[in-house]
Every structure is written in structure tokens, then in C-alpha cells.
Motif scaffolding. Structure first.
Motif, PDB file in Angstrom:
ATOM      1  N   GLU A 272       7.644 -15.173  -4.010  1.00 32.76           N
ATOM      2  CA  GLU A 272       8.382 -14.700  -5.175  1.00 32.76           C
ATOM      3  C   GLU A 272       9.083 -13.361  -4.957  1.00 32.76           C
ATOM      4  N   GLY A 273       8.725 -12.651  -3.881  1.00 36.06           N
ATOM      5  CA  GLY A 273       9.322 -11.353  -3.634  1.00 36.06           C
ATOM      6  C   GLY A 273       8.798 -10.265  -4.552  1.00 36.06           C
ATOM      7  N   THR A 274       7.587 -10.460  -5.060  1.00 38.06           N
ATOM      8  CA  THR A 274       6.989  -9.480  -5.957  1.00 38.06           C
ATOM      9  C   THR A 274       6.017  -8.590  -5.189  1.00 38.06           C
ATOM     10  N   PRO A 275       5.784  -7.379  -5.657  1.00 43.46           N
ATOM     11  CA  PRO A 275       4.872  -6.481  -4.962  1.00 43.46           C
ATOM     12  C   PRO A 275       3.413  -6.900  -5.110  1.00 43.46           C
ATOM     13  N   VAL A 276       2.605  -6.496  -4.141  1.00 46.22           N
ATOM     14  CA  VAL A 276       1.170  -6.739  -4.151  1.00 46.22           C
ATOM     15  C   VAL A 276       0.481  -5.407  -3.825  1.00 46.22           C
ATOM     16  N   ARG A 277      -0.723  -5.211  -4.366  1.00 46.31           N
ATOM     17  CA  ARG A 277      -1.452  -3.963  -4.128  1.00 46.31           C
ATOM     18  C   ARG A 277      -2.482  -4.189  -3.028  1.00 46.31           C
ATOM     19  N   ALA A 278      -2.411  -3.354  -1.980  1.00 46.41           N
ATOM     20  CA  ALA A 278      -3.355  -3.423  -0.862  1.00 46.41           C
ATOM     21  C   ALA A 278      -4.658  -2.738  -1.246  1.00 46.41           C
ATOM     22  N   LEU A 279      -5.694  -2.954  -0.438  1.00 45.32           N
ATOM     23  CA  LEU A 279      -6.986  -2.305  -0.681  1.00 45.32           C
ATOM     24  C   LEU A 279      -6.859  -0.786  -0.720  1.00 45.32           C
ATOM     25  N   CYS A 280      -5.966  -0.245   0.091  1.00 40.93           N
ATOM     26  CA  CYS A 280      -5.787   1.207   0.158  1.00 40.93           C
ATOM     27  C   CYS A 280      -5.017   1.759  -1.038  1.00 40.93           C
ATOM     28  N   GLY A 281      -4.461   0.871  -1.857  1.00 41.78           N
ATOM     29  CA  GLY A 281      -3.709   1.295  -3.023  1.00 41.78           C
ATOM     30  C   GLY A 281      -2.203   1.194  -2.861  1.00 41.78           C
ATOM     31  N   LYS A 282      -1.731   0.968  -1.656  1.00 38.67           N
ATOM     32  CA  LYS A 282      -0.285   0.855  -1.425  1.00 38.67           C
ATOM     33  C   LYS A 282       0.259  -0.372  -2.131  1.00 38.67           C
ATOM     34  N   LEU A 283       1.372  -0.208  -2.801  1.00 43.18           N
ATOM     35  CA  LEU A 283       2.073  -1.304  -3.463  1.00 43.18           C
ATOM     36  C   LEU A 283       3.290  -1.634  -2.614  1.00 43.18           C
ATOM     37  N   TRP A 284       3.381  -2.877  -2.147  1.00 48.25           N
ATOM     38  CA  TRP A 284       4.499  -3.258  -1.281  1.00 48.25           C
ATOM     39  C   TRP A 284       4.799  -4.733  -1.422  1.00 48.25           C
ATOM     40  N   VAL A 285       5.991  -5.114  -0.974  1.00 50.78           N
ATOM     41  CA  VAL A 285       6.404  -6.520  -0.942  1.00 50.78           C
ATOM     42  C   VAL A 285       6.305  -6.974   0.505  1.00 50.78           C
ATOM     43  N   PRO A 286       5.376  -7.891   0.816  1.00 51.37           N
ATOM     44  CA  PRO A 286       5.238  -8.365   2.196  1.00 51.37           C
ATOM     45  C   PRO A 286       6.496  -9.114   2.630  1.00 51.37           C
ATOM     46  N   SER A 287       7.046  -8.700   3.763  1.00 50.01           N
ATOM     47  CA  SER A 287       8.249  -9.367   4.245  1.00 50.01           C
ATOM     48  C   SER A 287       8.321  -9.444   5.768  1.00 50.01           C
ATOM     49  N   ARG A 288       7.398  -8.809   6.451  1.00 49.67           N
ATOM     50  CA  ARG A 288       7.424  -8.804   7.916  1.00 49.67           C
ATOM     51  C   ARG A 288       6.164  -9.439   8.470  1.00 49.67           C
ATOM     52  N   ASP A 289       6.229  -9.798   9.743  1.00 49.13           N
ATOM     53  CA  ASP A 289       5.077 -10.375  10.422  1.00 49.13           C
ATOM     54  C   ASP A 289       4.005  -9.298  10.569  1.00 49.13           C
ATOM     55  N   PRO A 290       2.848  -9.464   9.925  1.00 46.99           N
ATOM     56  CA  PRO A 290       1.817  -8.429   9.982  1.00 46.99           C
ATOM     57  C   PRO A 290       1.245  -8.205  11.375  1.00 46.99           C
ATOM     58  N   LYS A 291       1.430  -9.157  12.273  1.00 51.22           N
ATOM     59  CA  LYS A 291       0.916  -9.011  13.635  1.00 51.22           C
ATOM     60  C   LYS A 291       1.706  -7.980  14.430  1.00 51.22           C
ATOM     61  N   ARG A 292       2.851  -7.575  13.901  1.00 50.56           N
ATOM     62  CA  ARG A 292       3.703  -6.605  14.600  1.00 50.56           C
ATOM     63  C   ARG A 292       3.219  -5.171  14.433  1.00 50.56           C
ATOM     64  N   PHE A 293       2.313  -4.941  13.502  1.00 59.01           N
ATOM     65  CA  PHE A 293       1.931  -3.580  13.166  1.00 59.01           C
ATOM     66  C   PHE A 293       0.423  -3.391  13.241  1.00 59.01           C
ATOM     67  N   PRO A 294      -0.025  -2.171  13.473  1.00 56.95           N
ATOM     68  CA  PRO A 294      -1.468  -1.915  13.469  1.00 56.95           C
ATOM     69  C   PRO A 294      -2.022  -2.022  12.048  1.00 56.95           C
ATOM     70  N   VAL A 295      -3.308  -2.323  11.947  1.00 62.23           N
ATOM     71  CA  VAL A 295      -3.954  -2.444  10.641  1.00 62.23           C
ATOM     72  C   VAL A 295      -4.105  -1.058  10.024  1.00 62.23           C
ATOM     73  N   CYS A 296      -3.829  -0.963   8.745  1.00 59.87           N
ATOM     74  CA  CYS A 296      -3.987   0.282   8.007  1.00 59.87           C
ATOM     75  C   CYS A 296      -5.443   0.732   8.124  1.00 59.87           C
ATOM     76  N   PRO A 297      -5.701   1.936   8.610  1.00 61.10           N
ATOM     77  CA  PRO A 297      -7.084   2.374   8.796  1.00 61.10           C
ATOM     78  C   PRO A 297      -7.868   2.471   7.489  1.00 61.10           C
ATOM     79  N   VAL A 298      -7.210   2.792   6.388  1.00 58.98           N
ATOM     80  CA  VAL A 298      -7.898   2.880   5.098  1.00 58.98           C
ATOM     81  C   VAL A 298      -8.292   1.482   4.623  1.00 58.98           C
ATOM     82  N   CYS A 299      -7.361   0.530   4.711  1.00 58.49           N
ATOM     83  CA  CYS A 299      -7.674  -0.858   4.328  1.00 58.49           C
ATOM     84  C   CYS A 299      -8.824  -1.406   5.172  1.00 58.49           C
TER      85      CYS A 299
END
Length: 86
Positions: free
Chosen positions: A47-74
Motif C-alpha cells: 500500500e505504500g504506507t508507513p510502518v513503525r519499527a521496534l526502534c520507533g522509526k517510522l518508514w515506508v519499506p521500499s528497498r531490499d533489506p538484505k542490502r543494509f545492516p540490521v538496526c542495532p536498536v531493533c
């Protein structure tokens, strides 16, 4: 399938492989993959809507998560809080 006649053209097997685009966008070096409920992430991606991560960040997932390191807070919250609740 056709075959070349003597003295004719050479047949080649043209295979195209789907290439993964690993180019980074501006600011990607500061990005992390975040933890959030899978169903919420799927819904947000569709839907292109934002989601809240465990760390509190609000973002719209749009990229391959395997491309980035895991958020240390999450990661810390997941390992020390979420998994202990199960």
C-alpha cells in the motif's frame, strides 16, 4: 529449433539473467534494515504506507533489506525483549 546450415550463421543460446541492482541511493550509507511485524511490512510495501519499527522509526519499506545492516536498536530490542516474551 533451427540449426545452421554448413557455412551459415552460428546459433547462440541467448540467456538473460535478472541482475540485481546493488547501487546505493544518496543517504543509503546511513540506512539500516529495521524489525517490524511481517504482516505490517507486507501491507506497507503493497500500500505504500508507513510502518513503525521496534526502534520507533517510522518508514515506508521500499528497498531490499538484505542490502543494509540490521538496526542495532531493533536487534537489541528483538533479542532482549521480544524473544523473551515468547
Amino acid at each position: 529449433m533451427t540449426t545452421p546450415e554448413k557455412g551459415g550463421d552460428v546459433l547462440t543460446d541467448e540467456r538473460t539473467e535478472e541482475a540485481t541492482d546493488y547501487r546505493y541511493d544518496p543517504g543509503d550509507e546511513e540506512r539500516f534494515s529495521h524489525y517490524a511485524p511481517k504482516d505490517k511490512i507486507m501491507q506497507a510495501m503493497i500500500e505504500g504506507t508507513p510502518v513503525r519499527a521496534l526502534c520507533g522509526k517510522l518508514w515506508v519499506p521500499s528497498r531490499d533489506p538484505k542490502r543494509f545492516p540490521v538496526c542495532p536498536v531493533c536487534k537489541d530490542l528483538y533479542e532482549n525483549v521480544v524473544q523473551n516474551d515468547d
